[in-house]
Design a protein around this motif. Sequence first.
Motif, PDB file in Angstrom:
ATOM      1  N   VAL A  29       0.933  -1.137   0.101  1.00 24.63           N
ATOM      2  CA  VAL A  29       0.143  -0.232   0.136  1.00 24.63           C
ATOM      3  C   VAL A  29       0.952   1.258   0.058  1.00 24.63           C
ATOM      4  CG1 VAL A  29      -1.757   1.234   1.442  1.00 24.63           C
ATOM      5  CG2 VAL A  29      -1.780  -1.112   1.056  1.00 24.63           C
ATOM      6  N   ASP A  32       2.337   2.254  -3.271  1.00 23.87           N
ATOM      7  CA  ASP A  32       1.124   2.509  -4.166  1.00 23.87           C
ATOM      8  C   ASP A  32       1.119   4.119  -4.156  1.00 23.87           C
ATOM      9  OD1 ASP A  32      -0.551   2.257  -5.981  1.00 23.87           O
ATOM     10  OD2 ASP A  32      -2.161   1.401  -4.750  1.00 23.87           O
ATOM     11  N   TRP A  44     -10.838   5.219 -10.115  1.00 29.08           N
ATOM     12  CA  TRP A  44     -10.021   4.669  -8.959  1.00 29.08           C
ATOM     13  C   TRP A  44      -8.586   4.334  -9.250  1.00 29.08           C
ATOM     14  CZ3 TRP A  44     -14.279   1.792 -11.037  1.00 29.08           C
ATOM     15  CH2 TRP A  44     -14.219   0.956 -11.935  1.00 29.08           C
ATOM     16  N   GLY A  49      -4.128   2.293  -3.022  1.00 27.03           N
ATOM     17  CA  GLY A  49      -4.402   1.542  -2.006  1.00 27.03           C
ATOM     18  C   GLY A  49      -6.132   0.994  -2.584  1.00 27.03           C
ATOM     19  N   PHE A  50      -6.416   1.351  -3.669  1.00 25.73           N
ATOM     20  CA  PHE A  50      -7.860   0.948  -3.973  1.00 25.73           C
ATOM     21  C   PHE A  50      -7.895  -0.323  -4.032  1.00 25.73           C
ATOM     22  CE2 PHE A  50     -10.821  -0.115  -7.128  1.00 25.73           C
ATOM     23  CZ  PHE A  50     -12.097   0.173  -6.880  1.00 25.73           C
ATOM     24  N   SER A  51      -6.964  -1.147  -4.945  1.00 27.46           N
ATOM     25  CA  SER A  51      -7.116  -2.468  -5.198  1.00 27.46           C
ATOM     26  C   SER A  51      -6.853  -3.230  -3.836  1.00 27.46           C
ATOM     27  CB  SER A  51      -6.368  -3.080  -6.030  1.00 27.46           C
ATOM     28  OG  SER A  51      -4.753  -2.561  -6.073  1.00 27.46           O
ATOM     29  N   ALA A  52      -6.227  -2.878  -2.871  1.00 34.83           N
ATOM     30  CA  ALA A  52      -6.337  -3.619  -1.623  1.00 34.83           C
ATOM     31  C   ALA A  52      -7.592  -3.466  -0.671  1.00 34.83           C
ATOM     32  CB  ALA A  52      -5.034  -2.814  -0.507  1.00 34.83           C
ATOM     33  N   TYR A  54     -10.144  -3.238  -2.396  1.00 34.54           N
ATOM     34  CA  TYR A  54     -11.235  -3.930  -3.356  1.00 34.54           C
ATOM     35  C   TYR A  54     -11.045  -5.435  -3.270  1.00 34.54           C
ATOM     36  CZ  TYR A  54     -13.950  -5.074  -7.338  1.00 34.54           C
ATOM     37  OH  TYR A  54     -14.950  -5.820  -8.210  1.00 34.54           O
ATOM     38  N   GLY A  55      -9.856  -5.842  -3.219  1.00 34.24           N
ATOM     39  CA  GLY A  55      -9.348  -7.271  -3.076  1.00 34.24           C
ATOM     40  C   GLY A  55      -9.789  -7.806  -1.674  1.00 34.24           C
TER      41      GLY A  55
ATOM     42  N   TRP B 374     -14.778  -5.203 -15.884  1.00 39.06           N
ATOM     43  CA  TRP B 374     -13.618  -4.887 -15.297  1.00 39.06           C
ATOM     44  C   TRP B 374     -13.726  -5.237 -13.743  1.00 39.06           C
ATOM     45  CZ3 TRP B 374     -10.632  -2.649 -11.370  1.00 39.06           C
ATOM     46  CH2 TRP B 374      -9.416  -2.679 -11.463  1.00 39.06           C
ATOM     47  N   SER B 378     -12.188  -8.774 -11.839  1.00 37.78           N
ATOM     48  CA  SER B 378     -10.858  -8.377 -10.708  1.00 37.78           C
ATOM     49  C   SER B 378     -11.433  -9.291  -9.418  1.00 37.78           C
ATOM     50  CB  SER B 378     -10.850  -7.031 -10.418  1.00 37.78           C
ATOM     51  OG  SER B 378     -10.297  -6.262 -11.502  1.00 37.78           O
ATOM     52  N   ALA B 382      -9.689 -12.593  -7.298  1.00 36.41           N
ATOM     53  CA  ALA B 382      -9.571 -12.716  -6.056  1.00 36.41           C
ATOM     54  C   ALA B 382     -10.202 -13.924  -5.445  1.00 36.41           C
ATOM     55  CB  ALA B 382     -10.353 -11.616  -5.087  1.00 36.41           C
ATOM     56  N   VAL B 453       1.675  -3.749  -8.428  1.00 43.16           N
ATOM     57  CA  VAL B 453       1.277  -3.229  -7.370  1.00 43.16           C
ATOM     58  C   VAL B 453      -0.211  -3.526  -7.418  1.00 43.16           C
ATOM     59  CG1 VAL B 453       0.567  -1.464  -5.897  1.00 43.16           C
ATOM     60  CG2 VAL B 453       2.949  -1.536  -6.904  1.00 43.16           C
ATOM     61  N   TRP B 454      -1.076  -3.402  -8.451  1.00 45.57           N
ATOM     62  CA  TRP B 454      -2.494  -3.607  -8.319  1.00 45.57           C
ATOM     63  C   TRP B 454      -2.658  -5.260  -7.994  1.00 45.57           C
ATOM     64  CZ3 TRP B 454      -4.715  -6.936 -12.386  1.00 45.57           C
ATOM     65  CH2 TRP B 454      -6.012  -7.017 -12.333  1.00 45.57           C
ATOM     66  N   GLN B 457      -1.734  -6.294  -4.265  1.00 46.61           N
ATOM     67  CA  GLN B 457      -2.621  -5.636  -3.502  1.00 46.61           C
ATOM     68  C   GLN B 457      -3.838  -6.602  -3.302  1.00 46.61           C
ATOM     69  OE1 GLN B 457      -3.767  -1.678  -3.669  1.00 46.61           O
ATOM     70  NE2 GLN B 457      -1.677  -0.762  -3.058  1.00 46.61           N
ATOM     71  N   ILE B 458      -4.451  -6.824  -4.451  1.00 47.41           N
ATOM     72  CA  ILE B 458      -5.716  -7.647  -4.613  1.00 47.41           C
ATOM     73  C   ILE B 458      -5.293  -9.120  -3.844  1.00 47.41           C
ATOM     74  CG2 ILE B 458      -6.925  -8.989  -6.272  1.00 47.41           C
ATOM     75  CD1 ILE B 458      -8.180  -6.495  -7.374  1.00 47.41           C
ATOM     76  N   LEU B 459      -4.106  -9.634  -4.280  1.00 44.85           N
ATOM     77  CA  LEU B 459      -4.087 -10.670  -4.029  1.00 44.85           C
ATOM     78  C   LEU B 459      -3.961 -11.053  -2.441  1.00 44.85           C
ATOM     79  CD1 LEU B 459      -2.238 -12.285  -6.980  1.00 44.85           C
ATOM     80  CD2 LEU B 459      -4.544 -12.737  -6.434  1.00 44.85           C
ATOM     81  N   PHE B 461      -4.212  -8.989   0.050  1.00 41.90           N
ATOM     82  CA  PHE B 461      -5.485  -8.474   0.979  1.00 41.90           C
ATOM     83  C   PHE B 461      -6.677  -9.523   0.709  1.00 41.90           C
ATOM     84  CE2 PHE B 461      -3.123  -4.668   1.310  1.00 41.90           C
ATOM     85  CZ  PHE B 461      -3.332  -4.332   2.443  1.00 41.90           C
ATOM     86  N   THR B 462      -6.826 -10.142  -0.331  1.00 44.48           N
ATOM     87  CA  THR B 462      -7.665 -11.491  -0.271  1.00 44.48           C
ATOM     88  C   THR B 462      -7.176 -12.642   0.685  1.00 44.48           C
ATOM     89  OG1 THR B 462      -8.012 -11.240  -2.643  1.00 44.48           O
ATOM     90  CG2 THR B 462      -8.495 -13.309  -1.681  1.00 44.48           C
TER      91      THR B 462
END
Lengths: 83, 581
Positions: A29, A32, A44, A49-52, A54-55, B374, B378, B382, B453-454, B457-459, B461-462
């Motif tokens: 984060v 980012d 977005w 940190g948006f995708s954090a 969102y994830g 999208w 995404s 996750a 980074v995208w 973060q997604i992975l 934080f999942t």
Amino acid sequence: MNIGKILEYMMANTRTLKRVAYAVLALTVVIDFFIERHHHVFFWDDIPGFSAVYGFISCVLIVVISKALGHFWLERSEEYYND
Amino acid sequence: MIEWLHPSVFLIFGAFLIPFFRGRVQQIYVVLLPVLALVTVMLMSPGVHGAVKFLGFELIFGRADKLSLAFAYVFSIAALIGAIYAMHVKDVTQHIAAFVYAGSSLGVTFAGDLLTLFVFWELMAFASVWLIWARRVKASIEAGYRYLLVHAVGGVVLLAGIVILSVTTGSISFDKLQGHGVASYLILIGFMLNAAVPPLHAWLTDAYPEATVTGAVFLSAFTTKTAVYALIRGYPGTEILIWLGTIMALYGVVFAVLANDIRRLLGYHIISQVGYMVAAVGMGTALAINGAVAHAFTHILYKGLLFMGAGAVIQMTGRSKLSELGGIYRYMPVTFVLYMIGGFSISAFPLFSGFVSKSMEVSAAADLHLTWIWLLLSLASAGTFLHTGLKLPYFTFLGDDCGARPTEPPRNMLVAMGIAAFLCIFIGVYPDWLYNMLPEKAEYHAYTATHVVWALQILLFTGLGFFMLVKHLGGSPMISLDTDWFYRKGAALFMQFVYRVVVPIEDWFIQVYRSVFRGNLVMGIKGLWLDKHVIDGAVNAIAAVVVRWAGVLRQVQTGQLQQYALVMVGSLLILSLYSLF
């Protein structure tokens, strides 16, 4: 080196492992805020940190919705098709 | 001199020589066949080969362009990896079935006309079902029949489309198939059934978990991905596929939460992953098509790896349910690590193969400003990490000790997994190797700072979410309903409806009929005569004719249909051989 030994060592030290994991989470984060953004498609894209977020939300949503569907509708006993 | 050789010749004809070898020689031969097929594909020059005139149709066995070569390449690699994984299997039926199946998928890939496509398409279904039956337990025999039933129906729909197309346009060439009305839709439905697009998907998650350990590895590679190939060839830019694919990606994720059988969970993730490819075909841009091809390529490798890991666990522990597994990483550490490489690849972690392929499709959606697509794709990625990268390995290898004390699987199985794992990382680190094979011209760079980074973060934080909810995520000994309910339970319910509703109504009509015809005495005698001689006679005569013709027809169906298929397949193969010289 024995892979089994390394894995057992890691499993015996989950506290350290957890701390490292939290540090990595924070790091992704923090980074980012500093990366350059060339590509703007969605609004977005500019929010660090948006995708954090969102994830995390995705994960919780998937679990809650699927479990609810299973509980109220889809789940049956393993013998369901054999009766 | 032979100017062109169909790689399926090695796999399909070569397979039938397997029973003549024994022991070590047989094992070497089993690995040699896919090696020969792979070399043939690698040496193949682009162009149209193997054109044959047959009953007024122009059949093309060898259309080699970048698109078909990319698929043929990965299919041959999958056949080779699968063969190494299955090297120790002594059941010759399984080897033959696997090679005929793999060879037919190459046949579909190189088919330049719809008739050739159809024959290999059906051969795939008829060969692959043996990989399910070969487990030789009641559940797999039954699942195999259901699998065959569904694919037979799909085959008929596909054939109907091809026939209508041939009659209305006079052409059976296999290129873009949009805009021909009914024929287009029928062929599309046939393709979508094999791509496992809901609601036509349940054959996959019903049958794959019941296949043999080695059979499921082959099954995971070919059927759905030949369908993706067919969709790319025939239906690029068909908008409805964008939404169908996105629904598919989510559908698989939702059902994977509920799955308890480890290979059923992986099966639902085939549906989810193929959903991305279907959506990308629907987008139809150069980047999206490249993304679909790249994703199919990498998917075959990591999904094979995941099925090999799950198969190793099933073979060594005799258990296949999350609720009965756990804590075996101590005994199968190498399997665990290799499985995790597949898990990181499918989840699209940077430096793994999924990252360089799946992100192309998501970027293609962004380029088209498809906001919802999208966001939903995404979200599905996750879910992919949540199940395939976290839930399955956690409750299988880590988690509470289940009491099983397995050992590592035979060396050949580990070697096959090792090759797949190597390719997953190799493509992730050096994506240009894959990008150079892609059919369209589209500039794409996977490793930009924002992408990396995208994804992280997604992975990650999942992952955080997973460990917070981990108590609720264990497998429970349940099954979940899916659309196979309609032909497993629905048929029985329909019969109940017939007995409880239709039969009473019929009875009531008979009562009315009696009182009308027999209530009046004068009318009654004539009525009785009429009833006995004319109506009964007519009904009986019709019934007798129907029974007789039904009998004849049944004979035709069971006896001659198979012969017919066999003759057709056989003669086409001979023709393909003939075309070589």
